[in-house]
Design a protein around this motif. Structure first.
Motif, short mmCIF file in Angstrom:
data_model
loop_
_atom_site.label_atom_id
_atom_site.label_comp_id
_atom_site.label_asym_id
_atom_site.label_seq_id
_atom_site.Cartn_x
_atom_site.Cartn_y
_atom_site.Cartn_z
N ILE A 138 0.84 -1.20 0.00
CA ILE A 138 0.00 0.00 0.00
C ILE A 138 0.88 1.25 0.00
O ILE A 138 0.56 2.25 -0.66
CB ILE A 138 -0.96 0.01 1.20
N ALA A 139 2.00 1.20 0.71
CA ALA A 139 2.94 2.32 0.67
C ALA A 139 3.50 2.52 -0.73
O ALA A 139 3.67 3.66 -1.19
CB ALA A 139 4.07 2.08 1.66
N LEU A 157 -4.52 1.31 10.67
CA LEU A 157 -3.62 2.32 11.24
C LEU A 157 -2.17 2.10 10.82
O LEU A 157 -1.45 3.05 10.52
CB LEU A 157 -3.74 2.33 12.76
N SER A 158 -1.75 0.85 10.80
CA SER A 158 -0.37 0.56 10.41
C SER A 158 -0.13 0.88 8.94
O SER A 158 0.97 1.28 8.54
CB SER A 158 -0.03 -0.91 10.68
N TYR A 159 -1.17 0.74 8.12
CA TYR A 159 -1.07 1.11 6.70
C TYR A 159 -0.89 2.62 6.57
O TYR A 159 -0.03 3.10 5.83
CB TYR A 159 -2.32 0.66 5.95
N ARG A 160 -1.72 3.35 7.30
CA ARG A 160 -1.66 4.81 7.21
C ARG A 160 -0.29 5.34 7.61
O ARG A 160 0.24 6.27 6.99
CB ARG A 160 -2.74 5.44 8.10
N ASN A 161 0.29 4.76 8.64
CA ASN A 161 1.58 5.24 9.12
C ASN A 161 2.66 5.16 8.05
O ASN A 161 3.47 6.08 7.89
CB ASN A 161 2.01 4.44 10.36
N VAL A 181 2.04 4.88 4.69
CA VAL A 181 1.60 5.63 3.52
C VAL A 181 1.94 7.11 3.63
O VAL A 181 2.27 7.77 2.63
CB VAL A 181 0.08 5.43 3.31
N ARG A 182 1.89 7.66 4.82
CA ARG A 182 2.12 9.10 4.99
C ARG A 182 3.53 9.55 4.65
O ARG A 182 3.79 10.75 4.54
CB ARG A 182 1.75 9.52 6.42
#
Length: 282
Positions: free
Chosen positions: A219-220, A264-268, A270-271
């Motif tokens: 995803i990143a 949440l771990s994906y968002r971290n 990806v940002r």
């Protein structure tokens, strides 16, 4: 051919569909489910429950039938009246209300009918409707025409995954250059958003093959893909959770749903590539 249309008192969308039929000399019978047509609609709904979408806000009107096919919502109804089944890939039931029309997908329609698709969009816009249109990157040439004609008020791109997994996720070979053209184009619309659903993927390279969700790294990489094509880390980007009920692949239906907190771990990660990334609310 004669049509039956089920409407609701005060429904602007219903009036527009009836107007289209009158303008094109199409015969129809109307049943207003809030007035004299209540009993007729209940009978029709009971007989066709599986074919009629009912969302959190109830049933979307109008509902149109020619006696064998059923179309629901303003976009799908006008598309059916205009071109029969030719535009089915472009239009489905929407969820937005008032003067907004969604359920419009550029990528899944047959490009042979692009001109007819655009005619329906023009008709909707000409009746003061605002259009939210989606794409997964395919049919970029049609999207270009939508952009040039100013037919979309909001554009949502479902970026399915990183470059190397696009074809696998869709289940057929994809020209990634087509996807890249769309990525570059989306940011030119008045309002836009990128989004990715964390879907399960069949890992054919493993022995035996296994099914697992897209990883945080994948995803990143998807977010990085967006950054590389748009030259921006500040795009609106939503990470969505996958719903097993939305797949027709029996193999994927066996996968346990992901807990919303796992996003949440994906968002971290990806940002690092899209700083405004958010996760879908449960």
């Amino acid at each position: 051919m004669s049509y039956t249309i089920y409407t609701a008192t005060g429904c602007t969308r219903c009036k527009i569909v009836k107007q289209f039929m009158k303008e094109n000399s199409l015969d129809y019978v109307e049943h207003d489910m809030k007035a004299e047509g209540k009993e007729a609609f209940q009978k029709f709904y009971t007989a066709n429950r599986k074919a009629i979408f009912r969302g959190q806000d109830g049933v979307e009107f109008p509902i149109l039938t020619d006696g064998s096919s059923i179309r629901q919502g303003i976009g799908a109804s006008i598309a059916f009246l205009h071109s029969g089944k030719n535009l089915d890939g472009f239009f489905s039931v929407g969820a937005l209300h008032k003067d907004w029309v969604d359920g419009i997908q550029v990528s899944t329609g047959n490009s042979e009918y692009a001109a007819e698709f655009l005619e329906v969009l023009h008709y909707l816009k000409g009746n003061n409707m605002k259009l939210q249109i989606e794409t997964n990157g395919l049919n970029s040439q049609i999207l270009q025409q939508v952009l040039e004609a100013g037919l979309a008020d909001v554009m949502i791109m479902n970026v399915l995954g990183p470059r190397e997994l696009y074809s696998r996720i869709l289940g057929f070979d994809v020209d990634i250059a087509d996807v890249e053209k769309t990525l570059a184009m989306v940011i030119r619309f008045p309002e836009y958003r990128f989004q990715t659903t964390v879907v399960p993927v069949i890992r054919q390279e493993l022995n035996p093959p296994k099914i697992s969700y897209l990883t945080t790294k994948e995803i990143a990489e998807t977010a990085k893909f967006i950054k590389e094509i748009t030259s921006s880390i500040k795009n609106p980007y939503l990470i969505k959770i996958w719903n097993p009920k939305e797949t027709s692949d029996k193999r994927l239906k066996t996968i346990d749903p992901m807990a919303p907190t796992e996003l949440l771990s994906y968002r971290n990660l990806v940002r690092a590539h899209q700083v405004f990334a958010e996760i879908e609310k449960a």
